[in-house]
Design a protein around this motif. Structure first.
Motif, PDB file in Angstrom:
ATOM      1  N   ILE A 299      -6.907 -39.941  30.675  1.00 58.19           N
ATOM      2  CA  ILE A 299      -8.337 -39.972  30.355  1.00 58.19           C
ATOM      3  C   ILE A 299      -8.942 -38.574  30.483  1.00 58.19           C
ATOM      4  CG2 ILE A 299     -10.580 -40.883  31.088  1.00 58.19           C
ATOM      5  CD1 ILE A 299      -9.039 -43.443  31.972  1.00 58.19           C
ATOM      6  N   VAL A 303     -11.340 -37.413  27.096  1.00 55.56           N
ATOM      7  CA  VAL A 303     -12.790 -37.611  26.992  1.00 55.56           C
ATOM      8  C   VAL A 303     -13.542 -36.285  27.126  1.00 55.56           C
ATOM      9  CG1 VAL A 303     -12.589 -39.962  27.848  1.00 55.56           C
ATOM     10  CG2 VAL A 303     -13.095 -38.117  29.469  1.00 55.56           C
ATOM     11  N   THR A 321     -11.178 -48.880  34.895  1.00 57.42           N
ATOM     12  CA  THR A 321     -12.224 -49.136  33.899  1.00 57.42           C
ATOM     13  C   THR A 321     -13.367 -48.153  34.124  1.00 57.42           C
ATOM     14  OG1 THR A 321     -13.241 -50.796  35.350  1.00 57.42           O
ATOM     15  CG2 THR A 321     -11.702 -51.596  33.695  1.00 57.42           C
ATOM     16  N   LEU A 333     -13.557 -47.514  28.680  1.00 57.98           N
ATOM     17  CA  LEU A 333     -12.097 -47.426  28.702  1.00 57.98           C
ATOM     18  C   LEU A 333     -11.509 -48.406  29.704  1.00 57.98           C
ATOM     19  CD1 LEU A 333     -13.098 -44.045  28.562  1.00 57.98           C
ATOM     20  CD2 LEU A 333     -10.780 -44.077  27.668  1.00 57.98           C
ATOM     21  N   ALA A 335      -7.624 -48.973  31.323  1.00 52.67           N
ATOM     22  CA  ALA A 335      -6.301 -48.353  31.352  1.00 52.67           C
ATOM     23  C   ALA A 335      -5.494 -48.915  32.513  1.00 52.67           C
ATOM     24  CB  ALA A 335      -6.431 -46.835  31.478  1.00 52.67           C
ATOM     25  N   ILE A 364     -11.974 -48.776  24.425  1.00 53.09           N
ATOM     26  CA  ILE A 364     -10.654 -48.197  24.202  1.00 53.09           C
ATOM     27  C   ILE A 364      -9.705 -48.753  25.259  1.00 53.09           C
ATOM     28  CG2 ILE A 364      -9.294 -46.068  24.191  1.00 53.09           C
ATOM     29  CD1 ILE A 364     -11.807 -44.592  23.246  1.00 53.09           C
ATOM     30  N   LEU A 366      -6.024 -48.493  26.908  1.00 55.91           N
ATOM     31  CA  LEU A 366      -4.858 -47.629  27.077  1.00 55.91           C
ATOM     32  C   LEU A 366      -3.790 -48.454  27.787  1.00 55.91           C
ATOM     33  CD1 LEU A 366      -6.656 -44.344  28.222  1.00 55.91           C
ATOM     34  CD2 LEU A 366      -5.943 -44.984  25.905  1.00 55.91           C
ATOM     35  N   THR A 403      -7.000 -49.423  20.414  1.00 61.41           N
ATOM     36  CA  THR A 403      -5.917 -49.578  21.383  1.00 61.41           C
ATOM     37  C   THR A 403      -4.879 -48.491  21.195  1.00 61.41           C
ATOM     38  OG1 THR A 403      -6.239 -51.983  21.439  1.00 61.41           O
ATOM     39  CG2 THR A 403      -4.131 -51.153  22.241  1.00 61.41           C
TER      40      THR A 403
END
Length: 530
Positions: A299, A303, A321, A333, A335, A364, A366, A403
């Motif tokens: 991340i 970003v 998150t 996000l 992940a 998104i 991940l 994704t």
């Protein structure tokens, strides 16, 4: 701001980076097969006719210097059909407006469609409709490859249905016809809003002269039956008659420039790059996907400004998150941090997804997950209910989902983290990705346990040698079927990408989804089992 703890000088990082670079070398080789089209013989024949290649047509159509997000370049990998499936699809800017582009490759069996051509084309049409992006078809196709008609004819009708639905939804469709567009392919210009045909090159008819002769006894030639000049002067199918291919592309760009409709969205606010080097993404994912890694390191390299407002960082900590911006677009996000999803992670995800829906913020995902946790303690603790809650939230969320599969994507974790079956607007994988119902060793082990139990129930002696051979064979098959090239070849993603390109790819995807209207009503959910 995320402060990276990645030791880029360490042995682990260097080993992971080397392994990723080796996979990227394999990816480049496979993508080169798609770019090669039908091979030197057919490329040379096509050029000798004074024609542009499919990718050259796409490049001239796009705004100079603008990026092109190619979709499914490895379609048909591992099948009897050519890699790339004889068609180029993607998203790019034409006259300042993002469009979905579909270009037949006539060096591959004359541009005829095989089953994978069809699936790849339908995926492009789905993207155009979901994101309200104009569709530009660069047509030169002999229609269906008749040898595979049983897999093409019936589902192929969706192409024509979808063209009309795009138009009905106010999504413009443009066809630039460079060569043959015959049989069912004639309906591509026939059902498009705007049609350009190249003089003395375009041939559009339901049946060519031989078929007409067999069916009716009528003698005819290509030009009088379906030539560009005839369609421009007599039938009216052609809206514009182009002097050559370059002229057709010029006219196509002018058509897109004058499409009208909603004004383009203003560019996002000034974009700050990540504070950490995207090059370092190569050394994050371990070669052994059972070894966890911190997705915050990913991340931090995706970003804007490496700034991330984490949500519930102390609860359900194997799922990360939070909120960020990416190329100026607000995003949420999710992940995976340690692969396994427990009940707290599932509940946290469901709440976060609902919050994103209220704020109309794209999500998104991940992915690096082995699935939801199993075992007596977790079953009694309600893992089925809580996993179902997360999947319910994902399935019924109405904001755009993107994704990226970074590592493992096994079991129902694939569903909860918005796998292909849950219709993310776009889904890409890294060369390190693996996806299956479970890991190869686990799947083979389950089959072994079941076999032993069956032999015991029949009072038979279990064949250990046969069991070992079965496990080796199953593990090898599942490993092969879990690989990103295999999955991408079957269009279970929109492409395998270099991790260093992830921020750019996601930025293009966010630009593509930003113009689509929101739902008429807020998201509704199925019953949450509490």
């Amino acid at each position: 701001m995320i402060h990276s703890r990645l030791d880029t000088a360490g042995a682990d990082f260097q080993a992971r980076r080397a392994a990723m670079l080796a996979r990227l070398g394999e990816l480049a080789a496979e993508q080169a097969r798609a770019v090669a089209g039908g091979g030197p013989k057919y490329v040379d024949r096509h050029r000798a006719r004074g024609k542009l290649l499919a990718r050259e047509r796409v490049e001239l159509l796009l705004d100079p210097g603008s990026p092109f997000l190619e979709l499914s370049p490895l379609a048909a990998w591992g099948t009897e059909h050519p890699v790339g499936a004889g068609v180029v699809t993607g998203v790019g800017a034409v006259s300042g407006r993002l469009c979905v582009i579909v270009a037949n490759d006539p060096t591959v069996r004359g541009g005829a469609s095989n089953p994978w051509t069809l699936r790849k084309t339908l995926r492009a049409l789905d993207i155009a409709l979901a994101n309200r992006l104009p569709l530009v078809n660069l047509v030169e196709s002999g229609g269906a490859d008749l040898a595979g008609q049983s897999e093409i004819f019936i589902p192929g009708g969706r192409v024509f249905r979808d063209l009309t639905r795009l138009s009905a939804a106010g999504v413009p469709t443009v066809a630039l016809v460079f060569g043959n567009s015959t049989a069912g392919g004639a309906y591509v210009p026939g059902m498009s809003d705007h049609v350009v045909m190249v003089r003395e090159r375009a041939k559009v008819f339901l049946g060519g002269p031989p078929l007409v002769k067999m069916a009716t006894g009528e003698e005819s030639d290509d030009e009088s039956l379906g030539g560009a000049e005839m369609h421009a002067r007599v039938s009216g199918l052609a809206d514009h008659l182009a002097a050559d291919e370059h002229d057709a592309i010029r006219i196509g760009r002018r058509i897109v420039a004058r499409l009208g409709g909603p004004a383009p969205a203003p560019p996002p606010a000034a974009v700050r790059p990540p504070r950490h080097d995207e090059e370092e993404l190569l050394g994050i994912v371990p070669g052994d996907l059972r070894v966890p890694f911190d997705p915050r390191e990913v991340i931090a390299r995706l970003v804007d400004g490496s700034e991330f407002d984490e949500f519930k960082p102390l609860y359900g900590d194997s799922l990360v998150t939070g909120w960020a911006t990416l190329h100026g677009h607000p995003v949420g996000l999710l992940a995976n941090a340690r692969g396994v999803l427990f009940s707290p992670e599932a509940q946290k995800a469901a709440q976060f997804i609902q919050l994103a829906g209220q704020a109309r913020t794209p999500l998104i995902f991940l992915q690096n997950t082995t699935g939801y946790m199993v075992g007596k303690e977790y079953e009694q603790g309600g893992i089925i209910k809580h996993g179902a809650m997360m999947i319910n939230a994902v399935a019924n969320s109405t904001v755009p989902h993107l994704t990226v599969v970074m590592g493992a994507s096994y079991g129902a974790g694939n569903y909860g983290m918005c796998g292909r079956a849950y219709d993310p607007r776009f889904l890409f994988t890294w060369p390190s990705a693996r996806s299956a119902v479970m890991g190869p060793a686990q799947l083979a082990g389950v089959l072994s346990i079941v076999g032993r139990a069956a032999a015991r129930a029949r009072g038979q002696v279990y064949d250990e040698e046969a069991d070992a051979e079965m496990r080796r064979a199953v593990e090898a098959r599942i490993e092969e079927e879990s690989l990103p090239f295999f999955l991408s070849g079957r269009l279970y993603d929109d492409g395998v990408i270099d991790p260093r390109d992830t921020r750019t790819v996601l930025g293009l995807c966010l630009a593509a989804v930003s113009g689509a209207p929101g739902p008429e009503r807020p998201a509704g959910y199925g019953v949450f089992r509490m």
